[in-house]
Design a protein around this motif. Structure first.
Motif, short mmCIF file in Angstrom:
data_model
loop_
_atom_site.label_atom_id
_atom_site.label_comp_id
_atom_site.label_asym_id
_atom_site.label_seq_id
_atom_site.Cartn_x
_atom_site.Cartn_y
_atom_site.Cartn_z
N ALA A 158 35.61 81.76 55.81
CA ALA A 158 35.03 83.10 55.83
C ALA A 158 35.91 84.09 55.09
N ILE A 159 37.22 83.86 55.14
CA ILE A 159 38.14 84.74 54.39
C ILE A 159 37.89 84.57 52.89
N ALA A 160 37.74 83.31 52.47
CA ALA A 160 37.48 83.03 51.05
C ALA A 160 36.19 83.71 50.60
N LEU A 161 35.19 83.64 51.47
CA LEU A 161 33.89 84.25 51.17
C LEU A 161 34.01 85.77 51.08
N ALA A 162 34.74 86.34 52.01
CA ALA A 162 34.91 87.81 52.04
C ALA A 162 35.60 88.28 50.76
N LEU A 163 36.64 87.57 50.36
CA LEU A 163 37.37 87.97 49.15
C LEU A 163 36.47 87.83 47.93
N THR A 164 35.79 86.69 47.83
CA THR A 164 34.94 86.44 46.67
C THR A 164 33.81 87.45 46.57
N SER A 165 33.17 87.77 47.71
CA SER A 165 32.05 88.71 47.60
C SER A 165 32.54 90.12 47.28
N SER A 166 33.71 90.47 47.76
CA SER A 166 34.23 91.80 47.43
C SER A 166 34.66 91.89 45.97
N LEU A 167 34.93 90.73 45.39
CA LEU A 167 35.35 90.72 43.98
C LEU A 167 34.17 90.36 43.08
N HIS A 168 32.97 90.35 43.66
CA HIS A 168 31.74 90.02 42.96
C HIS A 168 31.74 88.60 42.41
N GLY A 169 32.65 87.78 42.87
CA GLY A 169 32.62 86.36 42.55
C GLY A 169 33.02 85.97 41.15
N ARG A 170 32.94 86.87 40.24
CA ARG A 170 33.15 86.50 38.84
C ARG A 170 34.58 86.07 38.57
N ASN A 171 34.68 85.01 37.81
CA ASN A 171 36.00 84.50 37.43
C ASN A 171 36.85 84.12 38.62
N THR A 172 36.19 83.82 39.72
CA THR A 172 36.93 83.38 40.89
C THR A 172 36.84 81.87 40.97
N ARG A 173 37.96 81.24 41.23
CA ARG A 173 38.00 79.82 41.50
C ARG A 173 38.38 79.66 42.95
N VAL A 174 37.61 78.89 43.68
CA VAL A 174 37.95 78.66 45.08
C VAL A 174 38.18 77.16 45.27
N VAL A 175 39.36 76.83 45.71
CA VAL A 175 39.76 75.43 45.85
C VAL A 175 39.96 75.11 47.32
N PHE A 176 39.18 74.16 47.82
CA PHE A 176 39.34 73.71 49.20
C PHE A 176 40.14 72.41 49.18
N ALA A 177 41.35 72.46 49.72
CA ALA A 177 42.17 71.26 49.75
C ALA A 177 41.97 70.57 51.10
N MET A 178 41.60 69.30 51.02
CA MET A 178 41.26 68.55 52.23
C MET A 178 42.08 67.27 52.29
N ASP A 179 41.80 66.43 53.29
CA ASP A 179 42.53 65.17 53.41
C ASP A 179 41.69 63.99 52.95
N VAL A 180 40.57 64.28 52.32
CA VAL A 180 39.73 63.24 51.75
C VAL A 180 39.46 63.57 50.28
N GLU A 181 38.90 62.59 49.55
CA GLU A 181 38.80 62.72 48.10
C GLU A 181 37.88 63.84 47.62
N GLY A 182 36.96 64.22 48.48
CA GLY A 182 35.97 65.22 48.08
C GLY A 182 34.84 65.13 49.07
N ILE A 183 33.63 65.45 48.64
CA ILE A 183 32.48 65.36 49.53
C ILE A 183 31.70 64.09 49.19
N TYR A 184 31.44 63.32 50.23
CA TYR A 184 30.72 62.06 50.08
C TYR A 184 29.23 62.28 50.28
#
Ligand code: IPE
Length: 266
Positions: A158-184
């Motif tokens: 939700a923090i990532a979302l709040a920041l991105t929407s306040s910055l209008h999303g443009r040129n924003t990269r959001v990286v979710f680091a997890m303990d698995v390779e990605g989404i299956y």
């Protein structure tokens, strides 16, 4: 918003930095790996970097015990204090490793930059700019959000979302680091990960033991919302060397699940 328009947000998932099925237990090996990755990427990051971490078996343990959720509700003072206390404990472990690796972080609590509807406050924006101008890397974490009407959990997502929407999303990269390779593609978590997740993709999910903010389904929802705001979203294994470092450095070809905005921001 002036200069606040090119940021990279890195969210360290609770599953990566804690042992999720053992209460109050950090995964120090993964935390050290992540700290080194961020440190080695720093010279290559032209964007402003914002770090976030989740609660894993710290925050979620107490949140579950005391029945706190993302929905605003009544919470005892003990529930609030214990949950925040556990998050501070985890945070200081993460912070110490980042500092030792040479990442000059400055902690910013959600109450310092978000309002009770998860929007970036004017004073929060101002403070963030000061942090960045000083060459510091702001770091925040999912926590209990206390307001006159009660308390609720604000997740790192939700923090990532709040920041991105306040910055209008443009040129924003959001990286979710997890303990698995990605989404299956489904909950068996076998075979290849999804390379590019189309908006509105259906994925079968299952929930974790202590997780009060969502599981994989919620991740995909947040990722989709971020992409709809114009952000490029990555779900990457943060326990493997070179992945976070390369993504933060602007290399999009890393093994990860991506969600791209429909129209690239100009
Ligand atoms: C949860 O944050 C914070 C608390 C439970 C207090 P997140 O929801 O972002 O944590 P993870 O990444 O899923 O563990």
């Amino acid at each position: 918003l002036g200069r606040l328009n090119e940021i990279t947000i890195l969210k360290l998932g609770g599953s990566l930095i804690t042992k999720k099925d053992r209460r109050l237990s950090p995964d120090l090996g993964n935390i050290k790996t992540v700290a080194k990755e961020v440190s080695s990427a720093l010279p290559h990051i032209s964007d402003k970097l914002f770090l976030i971490h989740g609660g894993g078996s710290f925050g979620h343990f107490y949140a579950k015990r005391f029945g706190l959720s993302r929905k605003l509700g009544q919470a005892s003072s003990e529930a609030i204090a214990r949950t925040t206390g556990a998050m501070m404990e985890l945070h200081s472990i993460v912070l110490a490793e980042l500092l030792d690796a040479g990442v000059p972080c400055e902690t910013i609590m959600t109450s310092q930059f978000l309002d009770d509807r998860d929007r970036l406050t004017p004073s929060g924006k101002h403070y963030l700019n000061i942090i960045w101008e000083k060459g510091l890397v702001p770091i925040s974490f999912g926590n209990v959000f206390v307001s006159p009407k009660g308390a609720r959990i604000i997740s790192g997502d939700a923090i990532a979302l709040a920041l991105t929407s306040s910055l209008h999303g443009r040129n924003t990269r959001v990286v979710f680091a997890m303990d698995v390779e990605g989404i299956y593609p489904d909950s068996s978590m076998r075979g290849p990960i999804i390379d590019i997740l189309q908006l509105n993709h259906g994925v079968k999910t299952s929930e974790g033991r202590f997780d009060v903010t969502g599981g994989v389904g919620a991740k995909i929802k947040v990722g989709t919302e971020l992409a709809e705001l114009g952000a490029k979203v990555f779900f990457v294994n943060g326990s493997k060397v070179q992945r976070i470092r390369r993504i933060l450095s602007g290399d999009d070809s890393v093994k990860a699940t991506r969600i791209y905005p429909e129209k690239r921001a100009t």
